[in-house]
Design a protein around this motif. Sequence first.
Motif, PDB file in Angstrom:
ATOM      1  N   GLU A  42      37.553  14.878  -6.508  1.00 30.99           N
ATOM      2  CA  GLU A  42      38.910  15.746  -6.189  1.00 30.99           C
ATOM      3  C   GLU A  42      38.514  16.829  -5.240  1.00 30.99           C
ATOM      4  O   GLU A  42      39.513  17.219  -4.330  1.00 30.99           O
ATOM      5  CB  GLU A  42      39.413  16.225  -7.488  1.00 30.99           C
ATOM      6  N   GLU A  43      37.426  17.509  -5.246  1.00 30.75           N
ATOM      7  CA  GLU A  43      36.947  18.333  -4.279  1.00 30.75           C
ATOM      8  C   GLU A  43      36.936  17.811  -3.107  1.00 30.75           C
ATOM      9  O   GLU A  43      37.395  18.525  -2.053  1.00 30.75           O
ATOM     10  CB  GLU A  43      35.603  19.062  -4.634  1.00 30.75           C
ATOM     11  N   MET A  44      36.706  16.622  -2.661  1.00 32.04           N
ATOM     12  CA  MET A  44      36.491  16.148  -1.275  1.00 32.04           C
ATOM     13  C   MET A  44      38.074  16.255  -0.507  1.00 32.04           C
ATOM     14  O   MET A  44      38.268  16.468   0.397  1.00 32.04           O
ATOM     15  CB  MET A  44      35.927  14.812  -1.355  1.00 32.04           C
ATOM     16  N   ILE A  45      38.977  15.738  -1.529  1.00 31.99           N
ATOM     17  CA  ILE A  45      40.324  15.560  -1.235  1.00 31.99           C
ATOM     18  C   ILE A  45      40.801  17.055  -0.729  1.00 31.99           C
ATOM     19  O   ILE A  45      41.668  17.225   0.205  1.00 31.99           O
ATOM     20  CB  ILE A  45      41.189  15.036  -2.218  1.00 31.99           C
ATOM     21  N   GLN A  46      40.383  18.108  -1.600  1.00 36.65           N
ATOM     22  CA  GLN A  46      41.015  19.404  -1.133  1.00 36.65           C
ATOM     23  C   GLN A  46      40.329  20.012   0.045  1.00 36.65           C
ATOM     24  O   GLN A  46      40.875  20.697   0.952  1.00 36.65           O
ATOM     25  CB  GLN A  46      40.486  20.375  -2.479  1.00 36.65           C
ATOM     26  N   THR A  47      39.258  19.714   0.157  1.00 40.25           N
ATOM     27  CA  THR A  47      38.458  20.028   1.533  1.00 40.25           C
ATOM     28  C   THR A  47      39.019  19.685   2.604  1.00 40.25           C
ATOM     29  O   THR A  47      39.253  20.092   3.677  1.00 40.25           O
ATOM     30  CB  THR A  47      36.938  19.756   1.421  1.00 40.25           C
ATOM     31  N   TYR A  48      39.059  18.032   2.644  1.00 44.01           N
ATOM     32  CA  TYR A  48      39.406  17.388   3.984  1.00 44.01           C
ATOM     33  C   TYR A  48      40.834  17.047   3.920  1.00 44.01           C
ATOM     34  O   TYR A  48      41.209  16.412   5.211  1.00 44.01           O
ATOM     35  CB  TYR A  48      38.527  16.107   4.076  1.00 44.01           C
ATOM     36  N   GLY A  49      41.494  16.833   3.174  1.00 39.67           N
ATOM     37  CA  GLY A  49      42.888  16.718   3.172  1.00 39.67           C
ATOM     38  C   GLY A  49      43.816  16.858   4.267  1.00 39.67           C
ATOM     39  O   GLY A  49      44.462  15.938   4.789  1.00 39.67           O
ATOM     40  N   GLU A  50      44.076  18.100   4.152  1.00 38.39           N
ATOM     41  CA  GLU A  50      44.862  18.660   5.256  1.00 38.39           C
ATOM     42  C   GLU A  50      44.725  18.344   6.608  1.00 38.39           C
ATOM     43  O   GLU A  50      45.340  17.791   7.712  1.00 38.39           O
ATOM     44  CB  GLU A  50      45.382  20.238   5.191  1.00 38.39           C
ATOM     45  N   SER A  51      43.221  18.517   6.982  1.00 42.55           N
ATOM     46  CA  SER A  51      42.854  18.114   8.183  1.00 42.55           C
ATOM     47  C   SER A  51      43.023  16.759   8.620  1.00 42.55           C
ATOM     48  O   SER A  51      43.474  16.389   9.776  1.00 42.55           O
ATOM     49  CB  SER A  51      41.531  18.474   8.242  1.00 42.55           C
ATOM     50  N   ILE A  52      42.544  15.786   7.626  1.00 41.69           N
ATOM     51  CA  ILE A  52      42.947  14.393   7.783  1.00 41.69           C
ATOM     52  C   ILE A  52      44.284  14.061   8.263  1.00 41.69           C
ATOM     53  O   ILE A  52      44.801  13.255   9.127  1.00 41.69           O
ATOM     54  CB  ILE A  52      42.242  13.823   6.739  1.00 41.69           C
ATOM     55  N   PHE A  53      45.127  14.599   7.190  1.00 45.25           N
ATOM     56  CA  PHE A  53      46.671  14.209   7.271  1.00 45.25           C
ATOM     57  C   PHE A  53      47.237  14.544   8.640  1.00 45.25           C
ATOM     58  O   PHE A  53      47.742  14.053   9.403  1.00 45.25           O
ATOM     59  CB  PHE A  53      47.427  14.996   6.285  1.00 45.25           C
ATOM     60  N   GLU A  54      46.921  15.924   9.295  1.00 48.65           N
ATOM     61  CA  GLU A  54      47.298  16.525  10.426  1.00 48.65           C
ATOM     62  C   GLU A  54      46.809  15.928  11.873  1.00 48.65           C
ATOM     63  O   GLU A  54      47.358  15.800  12.691  1.00 48.65           O
ATOM     64  CB  GLU A  54      46.951  18.045  10.443  1.00 48.65           C
ATOM     65  N   MET A  55      45.558  15.237  11.650  1.00 57.19           N
ATOM     66  CA  MET A  55      44.783  14.695  12.909  1.00 57.19           C
ATOM     67  C   MET A  55      45.017  13.241  12.606  1.00 57.19           C
ATOM     68  O   MET A  55      44.501  12.543  13.652  1.00 57.19           O
ATOM     69  CB  MET A  55      43.333  14.989  12.763  1.00 57.19           C
ATOM     70  N   SER A  56      45.733  12.436  11.758  1.00 55.99           N
ATOM     71  CA  SER A  56      46.042  11.257  11.552  1.00 55.99           C
ATOM     72  C   SER A  56      47.150  11.007  12.527  1.00 55.99           C
ATOM     73  O   SER A  56      47.857  11.627  13.025  1.00 55.99           O
ATOM     74  CB  SER A  56      46.091  10.612  10.310  1.00 55.99           C
ATOM     75  N   HIS A  57      47.579   9.446  12.104  1.00 57.84           N
ATOM     76  CA  HIS A  57      48.730   8.944  12.962  1.00 57.84           C
ATOM     77  C   HIS A  57      50.070   9.781  12.224  1.00 57.84           C
ATOM     78  O   HIS A  57      51.385   9.455  12.826  1.00 57.84           O
ATOM     79  CB  HIS A  57      48.895   7.597  12.798  1.00 57.84           C
ATOM     80  N   ASN A  58      49.998  10.571  11.302  1.00 56.00           N
ATOM     81  CA  ASN A  58      51.187  11.140  10.694  1.00 56.00           C
ATOM     82  C   ASN A  58      51.838  12.118  11.710  1.00 56.00           C
ATOM     83  O   ASN A  58      53.143  12.465  11.625  1.00 56.00           O
ATOM     84  CB  ASN A  58      50.948  11.745   9.375  1.00 56.00           C
ATOM     85  N   ILE A  59      51.299  12.835  12.251  1.00 57.05           N
ATOM     86  CA  ILE A  59      51.885  13.650  13.319  1.00 57.05           C
ATOM     87  C   ILE A  59      51.468  13.424  14.729  1.00 57.05           C
ATOM     88  O   ILE A  59      50.366  13.323  15.178  1.00 57.05           O
ATOM     89  CB  ILE A  59      51.233  15.278  12.997  1.00 57.05           C
ATOM     90  N   GLN A  60      52.600  12.995  15.366  1.00 59.59           N
ATOM     91  CA  GLN A  60      52.369  12.367  16.790  1.00 59.59           C
ATOM     92  C   GLN A  60      53.400  13.225  17.879  1.00 59.59           C
ATOM     93  O   GLN A  60      54.705  13.354  17.423  1.00 59.59           O
ATOM     94  CB  GLN A  60      52.591  10.738  16.580  1.00 59.59           C
ATOM     95  N   VAL A  61      52.860  13.253  18.855  1.00 62.18           N
ATOM     96  CA  VAL A  61      53.683  14.077  20.092  1.00 62.18           C
ATOM     97  C   VAL A  61      53.520  12.679  21.080  1.00 62.18           C
ATOM     98  O   VAL A  61      52.628  12.449  21.458  1.00 62.18           O
ATOM     99  CB  VAL A  61      53.257  15.167  20.501  1.00 62.18           C
ATOM    100  N   ARG A  62      54.825  12.098  21.499  1.00 62.72           N
ATOM    101  CA  ARG A  62      54.800  10.945  22.192  1.00 62.72           C
ATOM    102  C   ARG A  62      55.792  11.385  23.717  1.00 62.72           C
ATOM    103  O   ARG A  62      56.882  11.859  23.476  1.00 62.72           O
ATOM    104  CB  ARG A  62      55.214   9.655  22.054  1.00 62.72           C
ATOM    105  N   ARG A  63      55.022  10.999  24.756  1.00 62.38           N
ATOM    106  CA  ARG A  63      55.861  11.173  25.883  1.00 62.38           C
ATOM    107  C   ARG A  63      55.731  10.054  26.726  1.00 62.38           C
ATOM    108  O   ARG A  63      54.691   9.395  27.030  1.00 62.38           O
ATOM    109  CB  ARG A  63      55.058  12.433  26.934  1.00 62.38           C
ATOM    110  N   GLY A  64      57.002   9.408  26.937  1.00 62.27           N
ATOM    111  CA  GLY A  64      57.173   8.141  27.774  1.00 62.27           C
ATOM    112  C   GLY A  64      56.783   7.114  26.653  1.00 62.27           C
ATOM    113  O   GLY A  64      56.779   7.148  25.611  1.00 62.27           O
TER     114      GLY A  64
END
Length: 681
Positions: A42-64
Motif C-alpha cells: 500500500e505504501e508503494m501506491i501512496q508513493t508513486y500513485g499520483e506521479s504515475i497517474f499524471e504521467m500516464s495516458h490519462n492526462i494528454q494534450v494533443r495538437r493535430g
Amino acid sequence: MSNRQSVATGRSYSPLRDPDGGASGGRIVTRGLKRSQIGMSEEMIQTYGESIFEMSHNIQVRRGDAVRELDWEQIEATRADRGMSDAELARQFGLTQDQVTYIRTIMERRKFKRHNYHRLYDLGGGRRFRSDRFIPHAERFEFRAEAIELRKSLDFDPRIASKHLRLGNWNGDTVTDWLDKWSKETPDAIAAIGDGEEITFAQIRENALRLANSLLELGIRKGDVVAIQLPNQIEFMTVYFAVCMMGGVLSTMHMPYRVGEMEPLLKHGSARAVICAPAADSYNAAAAMLDMCTRVETLEHVIVASGSAPDGTLSLPQLIEEGTKDQIENPPVASDPVILCFTSGTSSAPKAVVHNYQTMLANNRIAEPIYNMTRDDIVLGGPPFTHAFGICVLNLTLMVGAASLLMPAFTPPKMLELVESGKPTVIFVAPAHVAACLKAGLLDSGNLSSLRIATISGSACPPEIAYALEKAMPNGSVGQMWGMTECFMGLHTPFDGPAHIRCESLGGSTPTFEARIIDDKGSVVAEGEEGALEIRGCSIIAGYYNNDEANRTAFTGDGWFRTGDLACRDTGGLVRITGREKDLINRGGIKINPTDIEAVIDNHPAVLMSAIAPVQDDVLGERACVFIQLQSEAPVTLEEICDWLRKNDVAKMKWPERLEIVGQMPMTPTRKIIKSALTPG
C-alpha cells in the motif's frame, strides 16, 4: 474503512481496495497476480500513485492528428504531451511494468470510480492471447511476507517522490547496470586490487553471476535479506554484486560484532543467509553463525568466504565455481530495496536503515562532479564496506569504472604502505585515520605523491588534521564531506576551493540537498550561531524499518531529517559541525560542547586520542570526565591536562573534572569513538 498511518511521515490514508479483493492483498489483481507476486505494498501506491497517474495516458494534450497522419517527427516531438506507456513509466520510475500497471489501475479506479479490465492490459495493438506463453499464476514468483514488510519502510511522501522522479534525481539505474556497463566497455580493466590479487570487471561480474544463481538454487528469493560479515576484500565485492543481481537485500554486520550484537539484528532483518570469514584464533565466525541458526528462525544458510567449510556450512568459492551463468530471470528494479544497515538503537528496537537503488545511487550521481573521477583512478577507501560510507565509496568507484584498492583492516603502517605500493589517486579517510598516522610520524616520512584528492569524513575533523594531510600530499588537495547512513553524502567542500574552506569547514550542501540549522523552538538560527542540523534531499530514507518511535523523533512532517549533529553556518554559507546533541554535558544548567575541548587535548604530546563524556553528579547533575588513550607508556595527570587547556585558552568551566586512562578506545567501523561504551572505573 479504517485509516492507516505511514511508516515515517505519520500521514493518514485510507487503504485502496484492489478491484477484485481486499486492501490486504486481494485474491485477483493485475493479470490475476497477487500483491506478493508483484512486489506491491500500500505504501508503494501512496508513493508513486499520483506521479504515475499524471504521467500516464490519462492526462494528454494533443495538437493535430500526428498519429493518424503517421507524422513520426511530430509524434516524437509531442510524446511527453501524449503521456507515457506503462513500459516507459517503469523504466523512468525504476519499477516493474506489472507494478506500474497495478498502481495505474488502482489510481484510475480511484479517480474515475470505475472497474478496469486489468486482465486484458497486456493485449491490444494487434497482440493476441497465446496459451503457450501463459504462465499459470500459481507458478509465478512470489515475495515472502518478510520481503513485503521490508518494502513498507520505503514509504516516501508522494510529493518528495514526484519531485525526485521529475527532476531525474531518481532513475532506473541499479548496481548491476553499472557493473554490466564496465564489464562490456572495459572487460579487462581492473575492478579491484586486494591482498596481492587483482580481478577485472569481466571476471568479477562472471563470479557474481555464478554466485547469484547458486543463491537462487539454495532457495534464497528476490527480496530476501542476506547478511555479511567480511572485511574489505574481493569476496565482499563479489557477494555484494551477486546479491544485487538476484534482487536480494544485503545486510551488513560490522567486523567487531559478535553474537550478542548480531543476533537481534539478524532477527530484525529476517536474514535468510549469512556470509562470514573462516575461523581465526580469536573468533570462530562460522561456529557463531551456526549457533545463531538455532535461534534466528529465518536463518537457513551459513556461507564461509574462504578456506574449508565446516560441517553445516557452505563454501563461497564452491558456490561460485558450481553456479551457472544463466541470465537472472527476475532481476531487481531501482525501486527495490538493496541494503539494510543498522546505525544505533537498542537490541529490542534497532535503527534499521533500508535504501533502495534510487536513494543509494542518486547520491553517487549527484556527487560525482565534485570528485571528477574517471576510470583511470585508483580509489582507496578507509571506511569498511560493512558501513554505509564504505558502500557509498564502492558504488562511486563502480559508477566511474575505476579500480578499488582494498584495505581489509587499518593500522597506520598498513595504510601508508598501501598508499606507497598501490599508488591510489583518490582516498577516503576518517579524521582518526589521519590523526593516527600523524601521531606515528608517518605523514612526514611517507610518499603520498600519487594522491590528487583526499576526502575526510566520518566525524568532525580538527583543521590541523586536514592541513597536515594536505601538507603531506605534494600533488593533491584535501576536502571534507559530511554524511550519515540515512542519507549518504550531504555536505561537501569543493576540491578546487581555498584551503581554509576545505580544511576548516564542510562547505555547503551536496547538489539537490538542502541544509538548515535550527534552535530549540524550530526556528532557523542566525549566522554564526550553533543549532541542530537538519537536512533533506534525494538520498534520505523514507523511515527506519519497523521502528515507529525512531521515525517520530528523526523525521519532520515537511521532509526534513533531524541528524542529531550540532552545527553553525558562517556568513559565506560554510557549515561546520560543532558536536552531537546527545554528547552535550549539562553541568549545573550550563551546556558544554566537548568537541573543541577534545581537539585541544588530542594535541597534547602524551595523548593519542581523547573523549569527554558526562558522569552523574548529585549536585550539578553532570560533570565532565575525560577518557584518554596514551601515545606511549608515559603517564599523564588531570592537573597536566587542565594546565594544557589553560595554556590553550580554554575556559575553566569547560575543563574536565575527572580523568580515566583507557588501554584501547572503543571505535566504530568508521573510526569514531563510541562514547556510550566509556564508563568510569
